[in-house]
Design an enzyme around this catalytic site. Sequence first.
Site, short mmCIF file in Angstrom:
data_model
loop_
_atom_site.label_atom_id
_atom_site.label_comp_id
_atom_site.label_asym_id
_atom_site.label_seq_id
_atom_site.Cartn_x
_atom_site.Cartn_y
_atom_site.Cartn_z
N GLY A 14 0.86 -1.21 -0.14
CA GLY A 14 0.00 -0.03 -0.03
C GLY A 14 0.57 0.83 -0.10
O GLY A 14 0.47 2.13 0.97
N ALA A 15 2.16 1.07 -0.76
CA ALA A 15 2.91 2.46 -0.21
C ALA A 15 2.67 3.68 -1.31
O ALA A 15 3.34 4.55 -0.79
CB ALA A 15 4.19 2.21 -1.85
N TYR A 175 -15.25 -0.55 10.19
CA TYR A 175 -13.77 -0.02 9.78
C TYR A 175 -12.89 -1.11 11.13
O TYR A 175 -12.17 -1.45 10.71
CB TYR A 175 -13.48 1.11 9.79
CG TYR A 175 -11.70 1.52 9.33
CD1 TYR A 175 -11.23 0.69 8.44
CD2 TYR A 175 -11.34 2.50 10.29
CE1 TYR A 175 -9.58 1.60 8.66
CE2 TYR A 175 -9.92 2.64 10.88
CZ TYR A 175 -8.75 1.90 10.14
OH TYR A 175 -8.17 2.58 10.18
N LYS A 179 -10.31 -3.80 11.49
CA LYS A 179 -8.34 -3.71 12.02
C LYS A 179 -8.77 -4.81 12.87
O LYS A 179 -7.40 -5.57 12.99
CB LYS A 179 -8.32 -2.33 12.45
CG LYS A 179 -8.51 -1.63 11.98
CD LYS A 179 -7.59 -1.72 10.06
CE LYS A 179 -6.11 -1.71 10.46
NZ LYS A 179 -5.55 -1.95 9.52
N SER A 226 -8.20 10.46 7.27
CA SER A 226 -7.72 10.84 8.75
C SER A 226 -7.43 12.16 9.41
O SER A 226 -7.92 13.33 9.68
CB SER A 226 -6.91 9.91 9.68
OG SER A 226 -6.04 10.07 9.03
P1 NDP Z 1 -4.52 5.53 2.63
O1 NDP Z 1 -6.36 5.60 2.63
O2 NDP Z 1 -4.12 6.44 2.54
O3 NDP Z 1 -3.60 4.13 2.74
C1 NDP Z 1 -4.42 3.08 2.57
C2 NDP Z 1 -3.18 2.37 1.32
O4 NDP Z 1 -4.29 1.44 1.41
C3 NDP Z 1 -3.79 2.31 0.16
O5 NDP Z 1 -2.22 2.04 -0.51
C4 NDP Z 1 -4.67 1.81 -0.22
O6 NDP Z 1 -4.35 2.04 -2.31
C5 NDP Z 1 -4.44 0.40 -0.22
N1 NDP Z 1 -5.73 -0.87 -0.20
C6 NDP Z 1 -6.96 0.40 0.36
N2 NDP Z 1 -7.57 -0.78 0.11
C7 NDP Z 1 -6.80 -1.61 -1.01
C8 NDP Z 1 -6.98 -3.20 -2.02
N3 NDP Z 1 -8.68 -3.82 -1.43
N4 NDP Z 1 -6.05 -3.72 -2.61
C9 NDP Z 1 -5.38 -3.19 -2.53
N5 NDP Z 1 -4.60 -2.12 -1.69
C10 NDP Z 1 -5.45 -1.66 -1.58
O7 NDP Z 1 -4.60 4.85 4.51
P2 NDP Z 1 -3.54 5.42 5.89
O8 NDP Z 1 -2.29 5.79 5.17
O9 NDP Z 1 -4.52 5.95 6.90
O10 NDP Z 1 -4.04 3.78 6.72
C11 NDP Z 1 -3.09 2.80 6.15
C12 NDP Z 1 -2.95 1.81 7.32
O11 NDP Z 1 -3.03 2.22 9.03
C13 NDP Z 1 -4.02 1.46 6.80
O12 NDP Z 1 -3.80 -0.21 7.73
C14 NDP Z 1 -5.19 1.94 7.97
O13 NDP Z 1 -6.03 1.17 8.48
C15 NDP Z 1 -4.02 1.89 9.43
N6 NDP Z 1 -4.42 3.00 10.52
C16 NDP Z 1 -4.97 4.33 9.80
C17 NDP Z 1 -4.88 5.51 11.21
C18 NDP Z 1 -5.16 7.12 10.55
O14 NDP Z 1 -5.74 7.78 11.24
N7 NDP Z 1 -4.77 7.15 9.30
C19 NDP Z 1 -5.08 4.91 11.93
C20 NDP Z 1 -4.82 4.05 12.74
C21 NDP Z 1 -4.31 2.96 11.87
P3 NDP Z 1 -5.09 3.66 -3.43
O15 NDP Z 1 -4.14 4.88 -2.42
O16 NDP Z 1 -4.31 2.44 -4.86
O17 NDP Z 1 -6.16 3.29 -2.59
#
Ligand code: NDP
Length: 352
Positions: A14-15, A175, A179, A226
């Site tokens: 998920g870069a 959601y 998690k 967020s």
């Molecule tokens: P983003 O939405 O910015 O990033 C999510 C990433 O996951 C993106 O790269 C997205 O790809 C990829 N992704 C989502 N669904 C799929 C799928 N079905 N198949 C392939 N790739 C997928 O979120 P964050 O950076 O905020 O979150 C990153 C992680 O941190 C997640 O696991 C989230 O649950 C966790 N987290 C985040 C918090 C926050 O407040 N931000 C708090 C606690 C945990 P694409 O860009 O192409 O959509």
Amino acid sequence: MASDNSNTTVFVSGATGFIAQHVVRQLLDQNYKVIGSVRSTEKGDHLKNVIFKGGDFNYEIVKDISDPTAFDHVFEKHGKDIKVVLHTASPFHFNTTDIEKDLLIPAVNGTKGILESIKKYAAQTVERVVVTSSFAANTSTVDMFYAKDSSKTITEESWNQDTWESCQSDPIRGYCGSKKFAEKAAWDFYNANKDSVKFKLSIINPVYVFGPQNYVEPGKKILNTSSEVINSLVHLKKDDPLPEFAGGHIDVRDVAKAHILAFQKDELIEQRLMLHAGLFTTQTLLDIINEQFPELKGKIPAGKPGTGNPDDALTPVDNSKTKKLLGFEFIDLKKDLYDTISQILEAEKNSN
Ligand code: NDP
């Protein structure tokens, strides 16, 4: 001088994500080789040729982590090189009427799937795995906000009590459930496969992650879930009703740092690292924004300044264990908001 990590390849799923981009940035700054997964060639090329240009960054396409074999080709191809896996990819949005399909299944299959792929192709080469879970796995945030319980304290040992069925009552709860069940899948796999894989597991449980974007996409108006909490407040009109936000906050730069320390430090093996710098409500955010940005004062709501103490609204949290293990000070809310909002306002000035 950056340490010599140039022979260590780290895979980041998920870069493109808000958090993952900071993780990749910090890994490249520390001279690691990074392979990231993205959902399309276009997104991969943008990361490689623009955002991480000049760094040792390459990508593989993983279209949908709901497919249990989604990561197989990555580890079949690079399994001999990858030493560290940081699994951040997971859907983080509330925009669904099918919680199981859009949130629970991708979160759980993504986590199980990447660990199964490591077992199949890199069982003896991957040494460390860090899974980005969430504070939502410690407690359903719905319980934390609306069912304050002062007799409880949420710690690294706490678990969200929702079931697969009960978490499907609404998308926020869904959601949180995604998690919880994804993190449980990671521990279950780990405990069942200690004899067949070499890697050690660490888990990251952040609360709401704020902070500047690693890269500002020109013209992008809606941010990740967020960051949108802050972005939406900055764009309220003076008399708009106040949205009801409350929870814990942590800066994205600290979240990235913790992901990297999690595989660098042996003390962090098998830990749940609860990243939490303090509590907030909509009012505490507005008070800081109005104080720090005179240009917004009078344009956005003031609410009732000085009220809205988060300790009155939320179940207490104690993450002293995590703070001691990590050994660095978290960025405070004032700096976090200042850097976040300065970037938003600057981007808008540049687009006008
Ligand atoms: P983003 O939405 O910015 O990033 C999510 C990433 O996951 C993106 O790269 C997205 O790809 C990829 N992704 C989502 N669904 C799929 C799928 N079905 N198949 C392939 N790739 C997928 O979120 P964050 O950076 O905020 O979150 C990153 C992680 O941190 C997640 O696991 C989230 O649950 C966790 N987290 C985040 C918090 C926050 O407040 N931000 C708090 C606690 C945990 P694409 O860009 O192409 O959509």
